[in-house]
Every structure is written in structure tokens, then in C-alpha cells.
Design an enzyme around this catalytic site. Structure first.
Site, mmCIF file in Angstrom:
data_model
loop_
_atom_site.group_PDB
_atom_site.id
_atom_site.type_symbol
_atom_site.label_atom_id
_atom_site.label_comp_id
_atom_site.label_asym_id
_atom_site.label_seq_id
_atom_site.Cartn_x
_atom_site.Cartn_y
_atom_site.Cartn_z
ATOM 1 C CB THR A 191 -70.970 0.546 -6.504
ATOM 2 O OG1 THR A 191 -69.991 -0.444 -6.857
ATOM 3 C CG2 THR A 191 -71.089 0.626 -4.995
ATOM 4 C CD GLN A 200 -51.918 8.792 -5.797
ATOM 5 O OE1 GLN A 200 -51.296 8.882 -6.849
ATOM 6 N NE2 GLN A 200 -52.098 7.656 -5.150
ATOM 7 N NE ARG A 236 -51.925 -3.557 -2.324
ATOM 8 C CZ ARG A 236 -52.211 -2.581 -1.456
ATOM 9 N NH1 ARG A 236 -53.313 -1.862 -1.631
ATOM 10 N NH2 ARG A 236 -51.425 -2.330 -0.452
ATOM 11 C CG PHE A 274 -50.379 -2.530 5.946
ATOM 12 C CD1 PHE A 274 -50.114 -3.023 7.216
ATOM 13 C CD2 PHE A 274 -49.326 -2.202 5.119
ATOM 14 C CE1 PHE A 274 -48.803 -3.183 7.658
ATOM 15 C CE2 PHE A 274 -48.016 -2.358 5.547
ATOM 16 C CZ PHE A 274 -47.756 -2.853 6.818
ATOM 17 C CE1 TYR A 315 -55.350 0.352 -5.743
ATOM 18 C CE2 TYR A 315 -56.489 -0.350 -7.744
ATOM 19 C CZ TYR A 315 -55.342 0.119 -7.116
ATOM 20 O OH TYR A 315 -54.209 0.348 -7.849
ATOM 21 C CG ASP A 322 -56.685 7.570 -3.483
ATOM 22 O OD1 ASP A 322 -55.538 7.624 -3.011
ATOM 23 O OD2 ASP A 322 -57.095 6.628 -4.175
ATOM 24 C CB SER A 325 -59.842 4.601 -0.443
ATOM 25 O OG SER A 325 -60.494 3.356 -0.525
ATOM 26 C CG LEU A 378 -56.996 4.537 8.881
ATOM 27 C CD1 LEU A 378 -58.207 4.060 8.101
ATOM 28 C CD2 LEU A 378 -57.433 5.266 10.147
ATOM 29 C CG ASP A 437 -1.840 1.207 1.276
ATOM 30 O OD1 ASP A 437 -1.847 2.003 0.322
ATOM 31 O OD2 ASP A 437 -2.542 1.361 2.294
#
Length: 799
Positions: free
Chosen positions: A665, A538, A568, A572, A685, A714, A712, A753, A130
Site C-alpha cells: 500500500t 473522531q 501496544r 483486542f 491502524y 473509524d 478498524s 467485534l 465523639d
């Protein structure tokens, strides 16, 4: 090699004997010129092909005497002090004799390049350990990476001569294998290196500061290392202009840097001459330098603490003794103590330890860590020291190869070209000086979460243990907020690192977390795994992706790690849903009792949360004189993981919610019937624009609805189907009252959460993700490939 070939070795110091014996074993006629003839005679005794001669390079007329010596030999090796190399090299050029040394190329030596080429000779420098073996072993790896199309992003090269571990038995952890003056002078050196693209200059007085020196584990032993001189110039020498971090350093045993810092900052390495020093003993010298009348030992203890190892180190060295000083400078007085105390006893082994670490990047963001390590032990008591062997044998094998005609280079050279390093390293392996090259396992860096109130982890201790067993290297940032204590990770053998230090993590490290990174514009150069919340337009989505673009980093977004069916692999969702329903029920109960929900803290177990909420709901019914059918509740997305968690929690508390999902829905909103429930929990989602389910005008009219929890969350998504609020809430202020009065409407919109049940939610998430992380190590799977393709697609949308 022809019998007529011969070598002149100038100097016969501590490192010369292995080289001289090597030449004798290879029957090379060698003359050893030494100022002290008796020293050369002792080394050359019984060596058939070696002749000792007297030569003092500092004597009057030395260069005239050197002329015939050089002329009579074919190759000159200078083991003299470096200040004499160029004088000897000029004589070698004059007589067209090859010249070698183990010292650094000085500016003056470099000016001899053209003359040496014209003479047809090589001036080979830096051919020891060295510098020397460090260059060769490093350049070999660098060239191999470049040949594969890779880049050296970071390079660390650390070397040290130390006592073998079994002989590391003094408080300094060091014994002299070169001059004490050299060791002490080196402690005054400033240094320059580059880290993460920034040049860092450190003055000598701060060389050993805690903020400067670092730790490295080799063979299970923790060593300190500190930066060494100018590292930046080696970007050019090694041809690695792409390198963002380059640091060359020196290994020492633990405790060295702190005591050397104390000595340096208190002028124990001063070169100022002072004739009055001879009037002092070492204890008085210590008092003088510390500017105190206290006894020397007490003064030091008051400065560093009575329990500090420095007190014992200085006492052992002799700085509290009554021995008189005989030197004119403080540094020379220290040399006397070092030379007496920091010595190898007869038969004790030394070692040379060298480690290179390369952070490498190839195409398609493939990154890896390469490591090259040399650990060489001395052959004492019957053989030579490691220091002498590794310093002198590389130049010895190079000299032989030059005389054999296997090295044909001319001019000033370092061993950083294949013609030199391949040959020398190969010959050194035959002499049992061997570098171990390896590719290290992938490196996960579990970061501390900076989001207020976030206690979850991406990998629990139990699952980190499984990652370690699978071969991962794991670093864990210290955290006072994580739901699992640092000690759980340390006990597994993880490398514990300071909180929020991931920006300085090795470039190949995968930064593993959950929630958002610090809000700044710093480019992101690493590969990250976390919930980035930037793929659905977002707020600020493009700024996040720009940081990855600017830093050439990579994002595997946890939200988009999906299986072949688009589901997925880890989420969570269930925990988010059950906590969302818990807070909605609590808010409803508090409304009835005239209380306000604020300053939320986590529940260690989900069962404790159930018990608390159930009790509050029952109390609210009694206070408001309501039937057991209240509160009524509706869950949107009830068949998914998140909605399932919300339904489960409600039922645990005696509430039977209405369950809506895609069938209910699909006709499209708005849905007036949502106003007929006390509580509404949204768990869908959102992947595309849809008609709003509720509008501000609807909630402003007649309704039973008093609590809306948007799991959610968002809030910044332009396609949010619940445009009845615009601001997210948090753990400190979890409720946003959008309508006041006798019939209030409270909104809960917390985007993390599950952190309110951090242990349970982390266990569930980490366990689901674990097999896929292990799969990544064994070769990226479609789960990771899809996430990477999506990241590349999203980058293209950034303007």
C-alpha cells in the site's frame, strides 16, 4: 504541677469514673459534685485525692451554691447534661477558672468566647470521644496532608459504641452505653451532608432507609453506618473548603437500621403525650400504631414478611407482650423496653470503633486513600468500659495539661489545633488508646459496560485474583451481561457494587473498563482506563475531553498504552480481526443462500465460531455451485495482530486470503485490484491522512467485491481511507447494504467485534495488560507516563 492546683468535676455519671481515677493517680486534688451523693461516694471510695460533695444543678439556688465551689478550684469540668454547661461556664468566667466539657459547642457557648479570652481562661469543649478524639485524629491527618500540598477531596468519619463482637448476642446488635432516651431521640434526627459537591438533606424518618445507610467492613466484620446530623459545618471547622464529600456517621451492627426504620416510620418514637397509653399493653400499642386489628406479630409479619429479622427483633424486645404501659409517651414506653433488654450483663465488654477515610489528591493527579482507625475494647470485668474511658480520659489529660501550663490557649476551643490534638493524642497513646494510620493500596473499580451487546471485561476473574494478590483493592460492578458471572469475582473477595455506580466511587479509585462511558455531559473527576476513541479527531472527540477537563479527571487510553517501540502492550486486535473475517465470510455465505445476517449473539469459544462459519461457507458453495477457491478474500494490514487474526480465521475455514501490508500500500491508493476479491477486510491502524483505498465511484462500477468488513471502524474519522460508507453497524443490524441489486455490496462496521468471542478475547487482552497494571502499583512506568503525557497534549487541542 503545684500541689495547690485542684479540679471540680460537676456530675458523676457513667463516664466520669476513669477521669476521677486518673486525677487521683496523678495526685490532683479533685472534688466530685453529684446530685446523688451516694453515687459520688461510691466512685471516690479509697481515692486519696478525691472528695465527693453533694450538688444538684437543678435545685433552687444552685448557681449561688456553685459560686464558692468554682472559686475554690482552678479548673472546672462539666459532665452535666449539656443544657447546664453555659450556666457553669459563666460562673467559671466570673472567677477566671478554666472550664472543660466533652459536649458540642453550642451557639450560646460560642457567645462566651470574648469574655473567656478577656478572663484569660480556656473554655475547652468537644473533648471526649465523639466529639473529641474524632476531631483530633481527623485534624491531625488533614493538617499533614495540607502541609504536603495535598487536598482533602472526600472525608468520611464514622464512630460507634458497640458490644465487643463476642458479646454481640441480642437481635438488635446493640447494648446501651448511654441513655435509652438519647438513643431513641437520635433516631429522629435529620442529617445534612455533602457528596460529590451536592448537599444532601435527609429527614429523620428516612435516616435509616436502605438508600441512606451504608456498609463498612472493619476487622473482617460488616457494619452498617448512617449519616449523623450536620456534617457540612465541619468543612469550616476542619478547614477543608476543597472537600467535595464530607459525611460523619454512626456505626451499628447489621440489622439495626432496618428495625429502627420500621420503628421510626410507624411512630414508635413519638413524643406526643397520651394519657390513654396507660390503658394499653405493648401488644395493643403495636396494633394501635400499625392501625390494625390483627394480632401484633401477624400484623408486623404481614408488613415486612414473616422471614424478616424485624419480626424476631420486635418480639424479643417485648412489643408483642401483654405487659402494661406506664408511660405517657410512646418514646418513653420504648425506653422502658430498651433499658431492660439492651443492657450489658455483668463483666461484658464494650468497644469504641472509629474510622476516618480521606480521599486525597496531590499535584500531578497523584491520589491516595488514607485511613485512621481506632478500635478500643473495654477493660471489663475488672476495669472501666471503653465508652467511659474514651469519653472522659481525653478531657482529663487536657485538664492536667492546662493546669501544668502546657496548654495556653484561651477562649472557646475545640481540639482541632496542633497545640491541643498533638498533646492529647500523645497522652492517650500512653493510656493505650491508639489510632492506626495507614495509606491504603490503589483501588481499581471494574465497571459494567453499558454498550449494547458488550460482554467483554478489562480484567478476568483469574487476573483480578492476581491483582488482589499484588495488593490492589478491587471493586466490581454487578453485571448481567459480562461474560464472567459476578459470583466468580465475589468468590475472590472483590467488593461487589451496584451496576453503573462508578460515578460515586471514591475519588482515588481508578475506573477500569473497555468501551465508551454513558453519553452525557457529566464532568469526569476520576482517573479512567478505557478505549475513549477521542485522539484521532473522531466525532465528538472534544466533548469527551471536555468532560475530563471539567472534572479534573485523567484518561489512560488503552489504545495508547505502548511500549518503548510504540507497540501496544495489550490489544483486542487479533480477536477483532478473526471476528471481522468470520462475519465477512458469514455475510458472503448468507448472500449466496438468500439469508440476512441479524441479531448477533456471542460465541462462548472461538472454536465454535470457526465450526459454524466453515459449515455456512461450504453450504453456500453447494447452493451457488462454486469452487473451493471461493470466496476469494484480501486482508489489508495482514502482518499486524488484527490482520493476523483475520488471516488465521480465513485459513481455518478453508479460505486462503491475499495478504497486503505496508509494502503493498506504500504507493498510495486508490487500488482498483481490491474490487477483484469477493471479500475485503481492512485491519490497518490509521495514524495519519492517506489517499483513499476505494472511492464511492469505484464501488459503483464493475466489481467482484460483495462484502467489505472495516475492522478498524473509524467511521467518524475524516481520514478514513474507505469513504464508501458513513454509518457504523451494530450487533442487532450488523450489515449495511450500500449497493443493492443483483451484485450487492454489504459493509460491516462494528466497533466492538471481539465481544462476539468475549471469553477468549478477554482472557488474551487481560493477560497481556496484567503485568503493566501491576507495574503501575509499584510506581508508574513509561507505559503509563506516555499515555498520561499524550492525554495532557490532547487536552490542549480542545477549544
Amino acid at each position: 504541677m503545684a500541689d495547690s492546683k485542684s479540679i471540680l468535676v460537676l456530675g458523676c455519671g457513667l463516664c466520669s469514673p476513669p477521669m476521677i481515677k486518673f486525677f487521683n493517680e496523678n495526685k490532683i486534688k479533685t472534688s466530685v459534685a453529684s446530685r446523688t451523693l451516694s453515687r459520688a461516694e461510691a466512685v471516690c471510695k479509697d481515692l486519696e485525692y478525691v472528695t465527693p460533695i453533694q450538688f444538684d444543678v437543678e435545685a433552687e439556688g444552685a448557681m449561688e451554691k456553685l459560686e464558692p465551689l468554682v472559686q475554690a478550684h482552678d479548673l472546672i469540668i462539666s459532665m452535666l447534661p449539656y443544657i447546664h454547661h453555659c450556666k457553669a461556664a459563666r460562673v467559671a468566667i466570673k472567677h477566671k477558672k478554666h472550664f472543660c466539657t466533652t459536649s458540642y459547642v453550642s451557639d450560646e457557648m460560642q457567645t462566651l468566647n470574648d469574655e473567656a479570652k478577656a478572663a484569660g481562661i480556656i473554655l475547652l469543649n468537644e473533648c471526649g470521644v465523639d466529639p473529641g478524639l474524632d476531631h483530633m485524629s481527623a485534624q491531625k491527618v488533614i493538617d499533614e496532608v495540607h502541609q504536603k500540598g495535598g487536598k482533602i477531596v472526600e472525608f468520611y468519619s464514622i464512630c460507634g459504641g458497640l458490644p465487643a463482637p463476642e458479646f454481640n448476642d441480642n437481635p438488635f446488635g446493640y447494648k446501651l452505653s448511654w441513655s435509652p432516651r438519647g438513643v431513641l431521640l437520635a433516631s429522629r434526627n435529620s442529617c445534612l451532608f455533602q457528596e460529590k459537591g451536592e448537599k444532601v438533606a435527609i429527614d429523620g424518618v428516612d435516616l435509616f432507609a436502605k438508600s441512606t445507610y451504608r456498609m463498612q467492613t472493619v476487622n473482617g466484620i460488616d457494619y452498617e453506618w448512617y449519616p449523623n446530623r450536620d456534617s457540612v459545618k465541619y468543612k469550616d471547622i476542619y478547614n477543608i473548603p476543597e472537600c467535595k464529600t464530607i459525611i460523619r456517621g454512626t456505626f451499628r451492627n447489621k440489622g439495626w437500621c432496618d428495625v429502627m426504620k420500621f420503628l421510626a416510620e410507624n411512630n414508635f418514637t413519638s413524643l406526643e403525650e397520651d394519657a390513654k397509653l396507660c390503658d394499653l399493653d405493648f401488644s395493643q400499642l403495636t396494633q394501635k400504631l400499625l392501625k390494625t386489628d390483627k394480632p401484633a406479630k401477624q400484623a408486623v409479619a404481614d408488613m415486612v414478611g414473616a422471614e424478616s429479622p424485624i419480626v424476631n427483633q420486635l418480639e424479643w424486645l417485648g412489643l408483642f407482650s401483654n405487659e402494661r404501659i406506664t408511660s405517657k409517651t410512646v418514646l418513653d414506653a420504648m425506653c422502658v423496653l430498651f433499658e431492660r433488654k439492651l443492657v450489658y450483663a455483668e463483666g461484658e465488654k464494650d468497644m469504641i470503633q472509629m474510622r476516618h477515610v480521606f480521599e486525597v489528591e496531590y499535584k500531578n493527579n497523584h491520589r491516595e486513600t488514607l485511613q485512621s482507625t481506632l478500635i478500643d475494647f473495654g477493660l471489663q470485668p475488672t476495669g472501666d468500659s471503653s465508652m467511659s474511658r474514651t469519653v472522659s480520659l481525653p478531657v482529663a489529660v487536657a485538664a492536667k495539661a492546662i493546669l501544668d501550663g502546657r496548654i495556653k490557649l484561651t477562649g472557646v476551643q475545640r481540639p482541632v489545633v496542633p497545640e491541643l490534638y498533638n498533646l492529647i493524642l500523645g497522652e492517650m497513646e500512653k493510656l493505650n488508646v491508639v489510632f492506626k494510620e495507614e495509606t491504603l493500596p490503589p483501588h481499581l473499580w471494574l465497571r459494567h459496560e453499558v454498550k449494547p451487546g458488550e460482554e467483554r471485561v478489562a480484567a478476568t476473574p483469574e487476573n483480578v485474583g492476581k491483582l488482589l494478590a499484588a495488593g490492589y483493592r478491587v471493586s466490581v460492578e454487578e453485571s448481567k451481561t459480562r461474560c464472567f458471572p459476578d459470583s466468580d469475582y465475589a468468590a475472590l473477595g472483590c467488593t461487589m457494587v451496584p451496576s453503573e455506580s462508578w460515578q460515586k466511587a471514591p475519588s482515588s479509585a481508578i475506573i477500569f473498563g473497555l468501551k465508551e462511558l454513558p453519553d452525557n455531559d457529566d464532568p469526569l473527576e476520576h482517573r479512567h482506563i478505557y478505549f475513549a476513541h477521542c485522539y484521532k479527531n473522531q466525532g465528538g472527540w472534544d466533548q469527551i475531553l471536555k468532560k475530563f477537563i471539567n472534572g479534573s479527571g485523567l484518561l489512560w487510553d488503552l489504545e495508547f498504552l505502548v511500549d518503548d517501540n510504540g507497540r501496544r502492550v495489550a490489544a483486542f486486535g487479533r480477536a477483532a480481526g478473526l471476528v471481522g473475517m468470520a462475519l465477512a465470510l458469514l455475510t458472503w455465505a448468507y448472500q449466496k443462500q438468500g439469508k440476512e445476517l441479524k441479531n448477533l449473539t456471542s460465541w462462548k469459544q472461538t472454536s465454535l465460531l470457526v465450526a459454524e462459519v466453515k459449515a455456512e461457507v461450504e453450504t453456500a458453495r453447494k447452493v451457488a455451485n462454486l469452487p473451493e477457491s471461493e470466496p476469494s478474500a484480501l486482508v489489508i494490514g495482514a502482518l499486524g495482530r488484527c490482520g493476523g487474526g483475520a488471516v488465521w480465521f480465513a485459513e481455518q475455514c478453508g479460505v486462503s486470503p491475499v495478504k497486503w501490508d505496508m509494502a503493498e500500500t506504500k504507493a498510495g491508493g486508490p487500488f482498483k485490484q481490491l474490487l477483484d476479491q469477493s471479500i475485503l477486510v481492512n485491519c490497518i491502524y490509521l495514524s495519519a491522512k492517506i489517499n483513499p483505498f476505494l472511492t464511492p465511484e469505484m464501488v459503483a462500477g464493475e466489481r467482484k467485491l460483495s462484502v467489505f468488513c472495516d475492522v478498524s471502524c473509524d467511521t467518524t474519522n475524516p481520514n478514513n481511507p474507505f469513504p464508501i460508507y458513513h454509518d457504523a453497524t451494530d450487533l442487532v443490524n450488523p450489515i449495511l447494504r450500500t449497493i443493492d441489486g443483483d451484485n450487492p455490496l454489504d459493509v460491516i462496521a462494528i466497533d466492538h467485534l471481539p465481544t462476539l468471542v468475549p471469553v477468549d478475547s478477554s482472557n488474551e487482552f487481560s493477560t497481556a495488560l496484567l503485568p503493566h497494571v501491576i507495574d503501575w502499583k509499584n510506581g508508574k512506568t513509561p507505559v503509563w507516563d506516555r499515555a498520561e503525557v499524550l492525554f495532557e497534549d490532547k487536552k490542549k487541542l480542545v477549544k
